[in-house]
Design an enzyme around this catalytic site. Structure first.
Site, PDB file in Angstrom:
ATOM      1  N   ARG A   1       8.076  -6.384  -9.409  1.00  0.00           N
ATOM      2  CA  ARG A   1       7.781  -5.346  -8.505  1.00  0.00           C
ATOM      3  C   ARG A   1       8.947  -5.681  -7.101  1.00  0.00           C
ATOM      4  O   ARG A   1       9.120  -6.480  -6.743  1.00  0.00           O
ATOM      5  CB  ARG A   1       6.801  -5.419  -7.634  1.00  0.00           C
ATOM      6  CG  ARG A   1       7.300  -5.070  -6.141  1.00  0.00           C
ATOM      7  CD  ARG A   1       5.789  -3.778  -5.789  1.00  0.00           C
ATOM      8  NE  ARG A   1       4.946  -5.304  -5.488  1.00  0.00           N
ATOM      9  CZ  ARG A   1       4.293  -6.480  -4.336  1.00  0.00           C
ATOM     10  NH1 ARG A   1       5.759  -6.093  -3.896  1.00  0.00           N
ATOM     11  NH2 ARG A   1       4.126  -7.173  -4.277  1.00  0.00           N
TER      12      ARG A   1
ATOM     13  N   HIS B   1       5.085  -4.307  -0.888  1.00  0.00           N
ATOM     14  CA  HIS B   1       3.939  -3.420  -2.724  1.00  0.00           C
ATOM     15  C   HIS B   1       4.174  -1.620  -1.800  1.00  0.00           C
ATOM     16  O   HIS B   1       4.052  -1.053  -2.734  1.00  0.00           O
ATOM     17  CB  HIS B   1       2.522  -4.266  -1.990  1.00  0.00           C
ATOM     18  CG  HIS B   1       1.644  -4.145  -2.036  1.00  0.00           C
ATOM     19  ND1 HIS B   1       1.268  -3.787  -3.464  1.00  0.00           N
ATOM     20  CD2 HIS B   1       0.483  -2.651  -1.362  1.00  0.00           C
ATOM     21  CE1 HIS B   1       0.072  -2.985  -3.793  1.00  0.00           C
ATOM     22  NE2 HIS B   1      -0.344  -2.428  -1.892  1.00  0.00           N
TER      23      HIS B   1
ATOM     24  N   TYR C   1       5.121 -13.606   1.616  1.00  0.00           N
ATOM     25  CA  TYR C   1       4.298 -14.666   0.838  1.00  0.00           C
ATOM     26  C   TYR C   1       6.104 -14.772  -0.988  1.00  0.00           C
ATOM     27  O   TYR C   1       5.036 -15.277  -1.407  1.00  0.00           O
ATOM     28  CB  TYR C   1       4.095 -13.465  -0.244  1.00  0.00           C
ATOM     29  CG  TYR C   1       3.662 -12.279  -0.102  1.00  0.00           C
ATOM     30  CD1 TYR C   1       4.343 -12.249  -1.690  1.00  0.00           C
ATOM     31  CD2 TYR C   1       3.866 -11.104   0.143  1.00  0.00           C
ATOM     32  CE1 TYR C   1       4.627 -10.782  -2.382  1.00  0.00           C
ATOM     33  CE2 TYR C   1       3.436  -9.771   0.468  1.00  0.00           C
ATOM     34  CZ  TYR C   1       4.257  -9.134  -1.110  1.00  0.00           C
ATOM     35  OH  TYR C   1       4.103  -8.455  -1.117  1.00  0.00           O
TER      36      TYR C   1
HETATM   37  C1  LIG Z   1     -11.039  -2.093  -5.304  1.00  0.00           C
HETATM   38  C2  LIG Z   1     -10.161  -1.711  -5.022  1.00  0.00           C
HETATM   39  N1  LIG Z   1      -9.679  -3.067  -4.003  1.00  0.00           N
HETATM   40  C3  LIG Z   1      -8.744  -3.772  -3.225  1.00  0.00           C
HETATM   41  C4  LIG Z   1      -8.032  -2.352  -3.148  1.00  0.00           C
HETATM   42  C5  LIG Z   1      -7.118  -2.545  -2.224  1.00  0.00           C
HETATM   43  N2  LIG Z   1      -5.168  -2.889  -2.747  1.00  0.00           N
HETATM   44  C6  LIG Z   1      -4.518  -1.882  -3.097  1.00  0.00           C
HETATM   45  S1  LIG Z   1      -3.183  -2.459  -4.005  1.00  0.00           S
HETATM   46  C7  LIG Z   1      -4.053  -3.636  -4.938  1.00  0.00           C
HETATM   47  C8  LIG Z   1      -3.205  -4.906  -5.356  1.00  0.00           C
HETATM   48  C9  LIG Z   1      -3.386  -3.986  -6.422  1.00  0.00           C
HETATM   49  O1  LIG Z   1      -2.218  -5.321  -7.348  1.00  0.00           O
HETATM   50  P1  LIG Z   1      -1.687  -4.665  -8.666  1.00  0.00           P
HETATM   51  O2  LIG Z   1      -3.500  -4.654  -9.808  1.00  0.00           O
HETATM   52  O3  LIG Z   1      -1.431  -6.127  -9.567  1.00  0.00           O
HETATM   53  O4  LIG Z   1      -1.378  -3.279  -9.218  1.00  0.00           O
HETATM   54  P2  LIG Z   1       0.631  -2.968  -7.956  1.00  0.00           P
HETATM   55  O5  LIG Z   1       0.162  -2.898  -6.948  1.00  0.00           O
HETATM   56  O6  LIG Z   1       1.101  -4.337  -8.359  1.00  0.00           O
HETATM   57  O7  LIG Z   1       0.924  -2.480  -8.906  1.00  0.00           O
HETATM   58  C10 LIG Z   1      -4.754  -3.723  -3.904  1.00  0.00           C
HETATM   59  C11 LIG Z   1      -6.308  -5.173  -3.760  1.00  0.00           C
HETATM   60  C12 LIG Z   1      -8.152  -0.782  -3.633  1.00  0.00           C
HETATM   61  N3  LIG Z   1      -7.439  -0.052  -3.839  1.00  0.00           N
HETATM   62  N4  LIG Z   1      -8.901  -0.936  -4.796  1.00  0.00           N
END
Ligand SMILES: Cc1ncc(C[n+]2csc(CCOP(=O)(O)OP(=O)(O)O)c2C)c(N)n1
Length: 389
Positions: A270, A274, A283
């Site tokens: 990425r 985020h 970070y």
């Molecule tokens: C069940 C849940 N827990 C926590 C969150 C908060 N949250 C939003 S994005 C994220 C990180 C997700 O990372 P990843 O799965 O690697 O996807 P990326 O954003 O990198 O595409 C988190 C923890 C959420 N949306 N849903």
């Protein structure tokens, strides 16, 4: 033996296009190379156009958020090959379950760019009719839609859809490295495996779950997660659109033919934040960002097309003009969206037939929205007692 998961080189990874844009021709890649070789120059130019337009959408949406037109946006910069390459392997009858960053997939599926932003503006809970595009709306709850995908795939199976690698129906779900830590994703793989469901689990390992690096999520390469559930699993260079296309096409054909689920890890990065609420400089290092900037998926395909005389200045100008039109339409369209409450549509598609509880909840929210003192919540439960169950 331990595997160093922070080092890309230690892990077997399918690559058909090297970072300089040369086709890779090792013996091991033969079957996948044949799939990529079947793509015509026009196909490759289409992929290039889709990747550039996806990035343009990203830039424009980010600007709109900065101007206060969107509440939030999750950019996909850097992940264009993973998204566009996999989406090009889909057929219209296949069904997609995306998370919130799959703008390139939505672009290829034909979802209107303004509709893709209704959710991020807060004017709608989804933005489009999933059945019109065989593509579900964004999911914010991490990993939840992997369960929906497996359930849908089991439904496809029970509908008796013909087993045919072209005409059957496959389901694909997209999620990130962080999502692989969720119970939902793992549970969906258990069900998919034992039911031989026609679903492809497509992991975009962009190396970050917000500020958490992959190393904090796992001690083993993530493609091995799929293997552990008995799924054919493969790690591909996620910035290599040819490898992504070939691997996804193979997995989708397997699903359509009734040969069960697969797992693909597209190893990518990425490049941006985020979301627009995030500051990645807190970070990660600028050295790492620079290292990945040199592996840009769009530049890589561009280099191949130039070497094969398929990318000239006229074509670049034509894409630029299309991008300008896209941006203008996005600005006008997003500003014209109703920025008000999405309550009206919240309850529309919960059930196919009227339902007492839903009707009562709608009435409560409409009253709340109109500024009338809402009836206490318990009144909803009481009035719903006689409703349909
Ligand atoms: C069940 C849940 N827990 C926590 C969150 C908060 N949250 C939003 S994005 C994220 C990180 C997700 O990372 P990843 O799965 O690697 O996807 P990326 O954003 O990198 O595409 C988190 C923890 C959420 N949306 N849903």
């Amino acid at each position: 033996m331990t595997t160093n998961i922070s080092s890309n080189e230690a892990i077997p990874t399918l690559q058909l296009l090297d970072p300089q844009g040369n086709r890779v021709t090792t013996r091991a890649t033969k079957g996948y190379r044949d799939r990529a070789a079947a793509l015509t120059s026009e196909d490759l130019r289409g992929m290039y156009r889709d990747m550039v337009l996806t990035r343009r959408f990203d830039d424009e949406a980010t600007s709109l958020q900065r101007q206060g037109e969107l509440a939030l946006f999750a950019p996909a910069r850097g992940q264009e090959a993973a998204q566009v390459g996999s989406a090009h392997a889909l057929r219209p009858q296949d069904y997609v379950f995306p998370s919130y960053r799959e703008h390139g997939v939505l672009h290829v599926r034909g979802v209107d760019p303004v509709d893709r932003l209704r959710f991020f503006r807060g004017s709608d809970h989804g933005g489009w009719n999933p059945n019109e595009f065989n593509t579900q709306v964004y999911t914010i709850v991490i990993g939840a839609h992997a369960l929906h995908a497996t359930g849908y795939a089991m439904g496809v199976q029970r509908d008796g859809t013909p087993h045919d690698k072209h005409d059957g129906t496959a389901v694909i779900t997209y999620f990130g490295d962080g999502a692989t830590s969720q119970g939902d994703v793992n549970e969906s793989m258990v069900f998919a495996a034992v039911n031989n469901a026609p679903v492809v689990f497509f992991l975009q390992n962009n190396q970050w779950a917000i500020s958490e690096p992959t190393i904090r999520q796992t001690r083993s390469p993530l493609y091995q997660r799929g293997e552990a559930f008995g799924l054919p699993s493969l790690r591909v260079d996620g910035n290599d659109v040819l490898a992504v296309y070939a691997a996804t096409q193979e997995a989708l054909e397997r699903a359509r033919a009734g040969e069960g689920p697969s797992f693909i890890e597209a190893f990518t990065y990425r490049m941006g934040a985020h979301t627009t609420s995030d500051d990645p400089t807190r970070y990660r290092s600028s050295e790492q960002e620079e290292q990945w900037r040199l592996l840009d998926p769009i530049d890589r395909l561009g280099a191949l097309l130039r070497a094969e005389d398929a990318l000239d200045d006229d074509f670049v100008a034509e894409i630029k003009a299309t991008g300008d039109e896209l941006s203008a339409a996005l600005r006008t369209g997003v500003r014209a969206l109703d920025g008000g409450s999405a309550v009206a549509s919240t309850f529309d598609d919960v059930y196919a037939t009227p339902h007492g509880v839903v009707a009562a909840e709608r009435a409560w929210y409409e009253a709340y929205d109109a500024g009338d003192p809402p009836a206490p919540q318990y009144a909803i439960a009481d009035s719903a007692q006689g409703g349909a169950r």
